[in-house]
Scaffold this motif. Sequence first.
Motif, PDB file in Angstrom:
ATOM      1  N   HIS A 177       4.795  10.235 -11.542  1.00  0.00           N
ATOM      2  CA  HIS A 177       3.507   9.626 -11.228  1.00  0.00           C
ATOM      3  C   HIS A 177       2.911   8.942 -12.455  1.00  0.00           C
ATOM      4  CE1 HIS A 177       2.224  13.474 -12.893  1.00  0.00           C
ATOM      5  NE2 HIS A 177       0.986  12.991 -13.027  1.00  0.00           N
ATOM      6  N   SER A 178       3.104   9.541 -13.637  1.00  0.00           N
ATOM      7  CA  SER A 178       2.523   8.996 -14.860  1.00  0.00           C
ATOM      8  C   SER A 178       3.557   8.415 -15.814  1.00  0.00           C
ATOM      9  CB  SER A 178       1.728  10.088 -15.582  1.00  0.00           C
ATOM     10  OG  SER A 178       2.509  11.266 -15.723  1.00  0.00           O
ATOM     11  N   PHE A 179       4.842   8.542 -15.471  1.00  0.00           N
ATOM     12  CA  PHE A 179       5.924   7.930 -16.239  1.00  0.00           C
ATOM     13  C   PHE A 179       6.008   8.514 -17.651  1.00  0.00           C
ATOM     14  CE2 PHE A 179       8.322   4.078 -17.798  1.00  0.00           C
ATOM     15  CZ  PHE A 179       9.328   4.130 -16.874  1.00  0.00           C
ATOM     16  N   ASP A 180       5.779   9.830 -17.787  1.00  0.00           N
ATOM     17  CA  ASP A 180       5.888  10.437 -19.107  1.00  0.00           C
ATOM     18  C   ASP A 180       6.841  11.627 -19.085  1.00  0.00           C
ATOM     19  OD1 ASP A 180       3.986  11.842 -17.571  1.00  0.00           O
ATOM     20  OD2 ASP A 180       3.028  12.672 -19.355  1.00  0.00           O
ATOM     21  N   LEU A 181       7.573  11.741 -20.191  1.00  0.00           N
ATOM     22  CA  LEU A 181       8.444  12.888 -20.429  1.00  0.00           C
ATOM     23  C   LEU A 181       7.582  13.997 -21.001  1.00  0.00           C
ATOM     24  CD1 LEU A 181      11.550  13.699 -20.484  1.00  0.00           C
ATOM     25  CD2 LEU A 181      11.398  13.236 -22.949  1.00  0.00           C
ATOM     26  N   ALA A 182       7.711  15.217 -20.484  1.00  0.00           N
ATOM     27  CA  ALA A 182       6.782  16.267 -20.885  1.00  0.00           C
ATOM     28  C   ALA A 182       7.469  17.618 -21.021  1.00  0.00           C
ATOM     29  CB  ALA A 182       5.640  16.374 -19.881  1.00  0.00           C
ATOM     30  N   LEU A 183       6.839  18.455 -21.843  1.00  0.00           N
ATOM     31  CA  LEU A 183       7.243  19.837 -22.074  1.00  0.00           C
ATOM     32  C   LEU A 183       5.962  20.621 -22.288  1.00  0.00           C
ATOM     33  CD1 LEU A 183       9.219  22.159 -22.931  1.00  0.00           C
ATOM     34  CD2 LEU A 183       9.088  21.210 -25.246  1.00  0.00           C
ATOM     35  N   THR A 184       5.837  21.788 -21.643  1.00  0.00           N
ATOM     36  CA  THR A 184       4.612  22.583 -21.755  1.00  0.00           C
ATOM     37  C   THR A 184       4.947  24.029 -22.069  1.00  0.00           C
ATOM     38  OG1 THR A 184       3.440  21.150 -20.197  1.00  0.00           O
ATOM     39  CG2 THR A 184       2.541  23.352 -20.538  1.00  0.00           C
ATOM     40  N   ARG A 185       4.201  24.591 -23.009  1.00  0.00           N
ATOM     41  CA  ARG A 185       4.301  26.009 -23.348  1.00  0.00           C
ATOM     42  C   ARG A 185       3.082  26.746 -22.793  1.00  0.00           C
ATOM     43  NH1 ARG A 185       6.140  25.898 -29.799  1.00  0.00           N
ATOM     44  NH2 ARG A 185       8.316  25.245 -29.425  1.00  0.00           N
ATOM     45  N   PHE A 186       3.283  28.015 -22.418  1.00  0.00           N
ATOM     46  CA  PHE A 186       2.235  28.848 -21.835  1.00  0.00           C
ATOM     47  C   PHE A 186       1.985  30.069 -22.709  1.00  0.00           C
ATOM     48  CE2 PHE A 186       3.956  26.372 -18.450  1.00  0.00           C
ATOM     49  CZ  PHE A 186       2.969  26.222 -17.492  1.00  0.00           C
ATOM     50  N   SER A 187       0.716  30.456 -22.821  1.00  0.00           N
ATOM     51  CA  SER A 187       0.385  31.672 -23.571  1.00  0.00           C
ATOM     52  C   SER A 187       0.628  32.925 -22.744  1.00  0.00           C
ATOM     53  CB  SER A 187      -1.081  31.648 -24.005  1.00  0.00           C
ATOM     54  OG  SER A 187      -1.939  31.890 -22.891  1.00  0.00           O
ATOM     55  N   GLY A 188       0.660  32.788 -21.420  1.00  0.00           N
ATOM     56  CA  GLY A 188       0.753  33.926 -20.526  1.00  0.00           C
ATOM     57  C   GLY A 188      -0.589  34.395 -20.003  1.00  0.00           C
ATOM     58  N   LYS A 189      -1.674  33.834 -20.534  1.00  0.00           N
ATOM     59  CA  LYS A 189      -3.015  34.234 -20.109  1.00  0.00           C
ATOM     60  C   LYS A 189      -3.569  33.246 -19.084  1.00  0.00           C
ATOM     61  CE  LYS A 189      -4.268  36.338 -24.547  1.00  0.00           C
ATOM     62  NZ  LYS A 189      -5.242  36.286 -25.677  1.00  0.00           N
ATOM     63  N   LYS A 190      -4.323  33.768 -18.128  1.00  0.00           N
ATOM     64  CA  LYS A 190      -4.992  32.899 -17.173  1.00  0.00           C
ATOM     65  C   LYS A 190      -6.083  32.099 -17.864  1.00  0.00           C
ATOM     66  CE  LYS A 190      -4.212  35.259 -12.788  1.00  0.00           C
ATOM     67  NZ  LYS A 190      -4.860  35.830 -11.577  1.00  0.00           N
ATOM     68  N   ALA A 191      -6.280  30.877 -17.378  1.00  0.00           N
ATOM     69  CA  ALA A 191      -7.357  30.032 -17.872  1.00  0.00           C
ATOM     70  C   ALA A 191      -8.560  30.159 -16.940  1.00  0.00           C
ATOM     71  CB  ALA A 191      -6.892  28.584 -17.928  1.00  0.00           C
ATOM     72  N   PRO A 192      -9.742  29.850 -17.429  1.00  0.00           N
ATOM     73  CA  PRO A 192     -10.897  29.818 -16.527  1.00  0.00           C
ATOM     74  C   PRO A 192     -10.650  28.819 -15.399  1.00  0.00           C
ATOM     75  CG  PRO A 192     -11.596  29.682 -18.813  1.00  0.00           C
ATOM     76  CD  PRO A 192     -10.109  29.536 -18.815  1.00  0.00           C
ATOM     77  N   PRO A 193     -11.148  29.087 -14.190  1.00  0.00           N
ATOM     78  CA  PRO A 193     -10.930  28.165 -13.072  1.00  0.00           C
ATOM     79  C   PRO A 193     -11.393  26.752 -13.425  1.00  0.00           C
ATOM     80  CG  PRO A 193     -11.911  30.208 -12.303  1.00  0.00           C
ATOM     81  CD  PRO A 193     -11.946  30.266 -13.796  1.00  0.00           C
ATOM     82  N   MET A 194     -10.553  25.767 -13.120  1.00  0.00           N
ATOM     83  CA  MET A 194     -10.892  24.377 -13.393  1.00  0.00           C
ATOM     84  C   MET A 194     -11.917  23.882 -12.389  1.00  0.00           C
ATOM     85  SD  MET A 194      -8.417  21.010 -13.290  1.00  0.00           S
ATOM     86  CE  MET A 194      -7.693  21.241 -14.905  1.00  0.00           C
ATOM     87  N   GLU A 195     -12.919  23.209 -12.885  1.00  0.00           N
ATOM     88  CA  GLU A 195     -13.904  22.598 -12.014  1.00  0.00           C
ATOM     89  C   GLU A 195     -13.473  21.175 -11.687  1.00  0.00           C
ATOM     90  OE1 GLU A 195     -17.764  22.813 -13.714  1.00  0.00           O
ATOM     91  OE2 GLU A 195     -17.756  24.994 -13.887  1.00  0.00           O
ATOM     92  N   GLY A 196     -13.520  20.816 -10.418  1.00  0.00           N
ATOM     93  CA  GLY A 196     -13.093  19.484 -10.015  1.00  0.00           C
ATOM     94  C   GLY A 196     -11.584  19.352 -10.074  1.00  0.00           C
ATOM     95  N   GLY A 197     -11.107  18.106 -10.081  1.00  0.00           N
ATOM     96  CA  GLY A 197      -9.675  17.872 -10.093  1.00  0.00           C
ATOM     97  C   GLY A 197      -9.044  18.129  -8.736  1.00  0.00           C
ATOM     98  N   THR A 198      -7.747  17.876  -8.644  1.00  0.00           N
ATOM     99  CA  THR A 198      -7.006  18.078  -7.406  1.00  0.00           C
ATOM    100  C   THR A 198      -6.462  19.502  -7.353  1.00  0.00           C
ATOM    101  OG1 THR A 198      -4.906  17.384  -8.387  1.00  0.00           O
ATOM    102  CG2 THR A 198      -6.324  15.647  -7.467  1.00  0.00           C
ATOM    103  N   ASN A 199      -5.947  19.885  -6.202  1.00  0.00           N
ATOM    104  CA  ASN A 199      -5.288  21.186  -6.090  1.00  0.00           C
ATOM    105  C   ASN A 199      -4.127  21.290  -7.067  1.00  0.00           C
ATOM    106  OD1 ASN A 199      -6.998  22.115  -4.074  1.00  0.00           O
ATOM    107  ND2 ASN A 199      -5.703  21.343  -2.419  1.00  0.00           N
ATOM    108  N   ALA A 200      -3.397  20.173  -7.234  1.00  0.00           N
ATOM    109  CA  ALA A 200      -2.272  20.163  -8.168  1.00  0.00           C
ATOM    110  C   ALA A 200      -2.754  20.401  -9.592  1.00  0.00           C
ATOM    111  CB  ALA A 200      -1.516  18.844  -8.073  1.00  0.00           C
ATOM    112  N   ASP A 201      -3.865  19.758  -9.970  1.00  0.00           N
ATOM    113  CA  ASP A 201      -4.417  19.958 -11.309  1.00  0.00           C
ATOM    114  C   ASP A 201      -4.821  21.407 -11.524  1.00  0.00           C
ATOM    115  OD1 ASP A 201      -4.153  17.270 -11.993  1.00  0.00           O
ATOM    116  OD2 ASP A 201      -6.160  16.764 -11.265  1.00  0.00           O
ATOM    117  N   ARG A 202      -5.498  21.971 -10.521  1.00  0.00           N
ATOM    118  CA  ARG A 202      -5.977  23.344 -10.672  1.00  0.00           C
ATOM    119  C   ARG A 202      -4.833  24.331 -10.814  1.00  0.00           C
ATOM    120  NH1 ARG A 202     -10.015  21.162  -7.277  1.00  0.00           N
ATOM    121  NH2 ARG A 202      -8.894  21.706  -5.365  1.00  0.00           N
ATOM    122  N   GLU A 203      -3.728  24.085 -10.098  1.00  0.00           N
ATOM    123  CA  GLU A 203      -2.577  24.984 -10.253  1.00  0.00           C
ATOM    124  C   GLU A 203      -1.871  24.741 -11.582  1.00  0.00           C
ATOM    125  OE1 GLU A 203       1.693  26.143  -8.258  1.00  0.00           O
ATOM    126  OE2 GLU A 203       0.210  25.151  -7.004  1.00  0.00           O
ATOM    127  N   ALA A 204      -1.725  23.480 -11.970  1.00  0.00           N
ATOM    128  CA  ALA A 204      -1.033  23.150 -13.210  1.00  0.00           C
ATOM    129  C   ALA A 204      -1.724  23.766 -14.419  1.00  0.00           C
ATOM    130  CB  ALA A 204      -0.940  21.641 -13.375  1.00  0.00           C
TER     131      ALA A 204
END
Length: 301
Positions: A177-204
């Motif tokens: 969708h954005s034409f970018d190569l990506a890699l993401t690391r996770f701390s293992g901790k939940k983040a505060p719920p995202m306000e706004g954005g799409t369902n995909a954003d909130r899960e990501a």
Amino acid sequence: MRPALDLPPLPLDAWEDTKETLHLFLQIVGKIRLKTHPKLNHWWHVTLYPSSRGVTTRRIPYGGVDFEIGFDFIDHTLTVTRCDGGERSFALGGLSVADFYASVFGALSELGIDVQIHAVPYDRPYTTPFAQDTDHRTYDGDKVHAYWRALSQIATVFEEFRGRFLGKSTPVHLFWHSFDLALTRFSGKKAPPMEGGTNADREAYSHEVISFGWWAGDDQVREAAFYSYTAPEPDGVETQPLEPADAVWNDAGGSHMAFLTYEAVRQSADPRATLLAFLESAYQAGATKAGWPVADFTHQV
């Protein structure tokens, strides 16, 4: 000893029309994977992957018949392959988006694969349905090959960087969708719920992340570049040092993104070492300020 990177020039103005056509080709194939692959956490099921000849969906389960769609950026073809040996291919040169769309779905139909997608561009400045888009038809094979050479080599460095981390990590993957190569690391901790954005954003962004990526330039950033960001963004991350000296913190609408141009990496004495230094410095900046257990996550390789 690892081979040195040999990154080709990628000035956006020289291939922007081809890039737009290729981007729409990738969106069509990406939407097919989105509709057919079982859902994975954080939407990892939607992405594409660099391959030894281009870009691929990898294996997509489809009932009892798996299939794969692969772009070949050496011979400039697209091939749909079934696990039982069925195969259809066609050349990419000279095709409009409408032609490509018809050819892909014609190949799928001939192989007995029935897929329905939302057949309009995603997050692009134009909305012409794929089946009607005869305007986007520029395909310069040399420029596409140069892009793939860069993508493939950068993906290799990203894989090396990924191997340094013991925590949860995404694959090295290409977001169509954005034409970018990506890699993401996770701390293992939940983040505060995202306000706004799409369902995909909130899960990501349901968990703390530090992301790294490369894109070939777009309407807003007129050159190829590397980036990194931490989400949620910790206070003061933009005060942390970055490497090399050309790397900067950009203010992106109130959040901060580590930024390094592709040309700065390409023209450095050792592009691989330069890119790894940027990725590591951006990670250390975000992880330190966000309180990640950096030592526990470090894999000594």
